[in-house]
Design an enzyme around this catalytic site. Structure first.
Site, PDB file in Angstrom:
ATOM      1  CG  ASP A 198      50.393  38.157  29.685  1.00  0.00           C
ATOM      2  OD1 ASP A 198      49.112  37.333  29.563  1.00  0.00           O
ATOM      3  OD2 ASP A 198      50.862  37.969  30.577  1.00  0.00           O
TER       4      ASP A 198
ATOM      5  CG  ASP B   2      46.467  34.847  28.411  1.00  0.00           C
ATOM      6  OD1 ASP B   2      47.005  33.870  28.667  1.00  0.00           O
ATOM      7  OD2 ASP B   2      46.520  35.887  29.135  1.00  0.00           O
ATOM      8  CD  GLU B   3      51.575  33.815  29.221  1.00  0.00           C
ATOM      9  OE1 GLU B   3      52.722  33.921  29.550  1.00  0.00           O
ATOM     10  OE2 GLU B   3      50.868  32.521  29.715  1.00  0.00           O
TER      11      GLU B   3
HETATM   12 MG   LIG Z   1      47.546  37.342  30.576  1.00  0.00          MG
END
Ligand SMILES: [Mg+2]
Length: 409
Positions: free
Chosen positions: A13, A115-116
């Site tokens: 993350d 974003d993961e």
């Molecule tokens: Mg994040």
């Protein structure tokens, strides 16, 4: 009891993704100030001072600025606040660079959001060491090569790995193995559990559940009768139960691709509407080909001058990424759906995507399909090399409509 061979899953993350990526970008183009180190936010529009805060720096947080508040109110808290407008293209390419590194560590990497990502590290110890060592390697490489930090959570399934990556930030590796659930996860507030929203957390409070541990130890029959399937699911999460696998499917692919536009004038002629749809189909299909997908469903969205929105969709006989084929379907859908009133806004969305290398050609239009495909490839190549306006369709010449409408990535 026999030990069952468990999976090892990592959840990666990016720490304050939008802000980090913007900061890295600015440093790369020669700015000397790192906006992560001063009060700054991503969001809104600095010129008009409208919009909301999407991400904030740690120094901005110290001024009491929170995600979701208006730029106007954030500026009241800190007059020198730096406001960076959102840059979706930058986020996509930054996320992609991270995925490239992750893919070196496992054949099973799932891009879960912008974003993961989840990475299946099962049986990979031999190559890169034990999971914690490997996670540190991955995290440090991302920091060194791409300039931003990530948190990595490690466990035996996706939910626990995701919970682990949310422990203290930034730039950290955490484990949450089944034996650690009691000490590391159960003391947390129930609202921190994956898939427990604010409303559910409030409902849980009413029956005396305030921590994840309270939920885990609650009578499952009561949970089932009060909260149905969702309740059972989060009760299982609280007990560390989750058997979803890491799929290599890119979340971007599963969601589909769409572009739309608000037209500067009210469209009342069918021909003009078709032209706008063609301009949108151009960008939608370029994006589709760019991510090597082929669509199985096309949908057209119409908003009329009274802001009433309606849409119409169709399943294609075979998946395609050809501009001409998708435009043809969009045109038919429009003709079927349009009620004849003035139009403000038009859009095309394609979904039910599959890998463009594996889709089946239908038997009847093979020749035409191959010709369209060759044409699309040539056009894409020219536009990439000489700019999007280097080659446009003749019907747009002397027209009020731009030959390409919508974003390209
Ligand atoms: Mg994040």
């Amino acid at each position: 009891m026999e030990e069952i061979k468990k999976q090892t899953i990592m959840h990666i993350d990016v720490n304050s993704a939008y802000l980090s990526w913007e900061a890295v970008f600015r440093l790369k183009i020669g700015e000397t100030v790192d906006i992560r180190e001063i009060p700054s936010v991503v969001g809104g529009n600095s010129a008009t001072r409208h919009g909301i805060v999407l991400a904030k720096s740690i120094p901005a947080k110290k001024y009491g600025i929170i995600t979701g508040e208006t730029i106007h109110s954030a500026l009241k808290k800190c007059r020198n606040l730096i406001i960076a407008p959102p840059n979706h293209d930058l986020y996509l390419s930054s996320g992609r660079s991270m995925m490239k590194i992750l893919e070196e560590y496992s054949p099973f990497v799932e891009r879960y959001s912008i974003d993961e990502a989840f990475l299946d590290y099962t049986h990979m110890d031999y190559h890169f060491g034990d999971p914690v060592t490997a996670a540190h390697k991955i995290k440090d490489r991302i920091k060194k090569e791409l300039g931003f930090t990530v948190n990595i959570g490690i466990s035996t399934n996706k939910v626990l790995a995701k919970m682990a990556s949310d422990f203290s930030k930034p730039d950290q590796v955490h484990t949450l193995y089944p034996g650690e659930i009691k000490s590391k996860m159960w003391p947390l507030p129930v609202g921190d559990l994956f898939m427990v929203g604010k409303a559910t957390a409030t409902d849980f409070q009413k029956i005396g559940i305030s921590t994840i541990g309270d939920l885990a130890n609650y009578d499952i029959d009561v949970i089932r009768s009060k909260f149905r399937r969702n309740g059972v699911m989060v009760w299982e999460f609280a007990n560390g139960i989750d058997d979803c696998v890491v799929s290599s499917e890119d979340y971007l692919k599963s969601k589909g691709v769409g572009n739309s536009t608000t037209i500067a004038f009210d469209v009342t002629e069918r021909k003009i509407a078709h032209k706008v749809l063609l301009a949108i189909a151009e960008t939608v299909c370029m994006r589709l080909r760019d991510q090597k997908s082929a669509a199985g469903v096309v949908s057209v969205e119409i908003k009329n001058k009274d802001f009433i929105k309606y849409s119409h969709q169709a399943k294609l006989c075979s998946n395609t990424d050809c501009t001409n084929e998708i435009f043809k379907t969009a045109k038919t859908l429009f003709d079927e759906a349009w009620k004849g009133e003035p139009i403000r806004h038009l859009g095309i969305r394609v979904s039910d995507l599959c890998d463009s290398n594996v889709y089946q050609k239908s038997l009847f239009d093979e020749k035409l399909h191959d010709r369209n495909k060759a044409l699309d490839n040539t056009i894409d190549h020219l536009r990439r090399r000489y700019g999007t306006n280097s080659i446009v369709r003749a019907c747009f010449i002397k027209s009020q409509i731009k030959p390409l409408i919508g974003r390209l990535n």
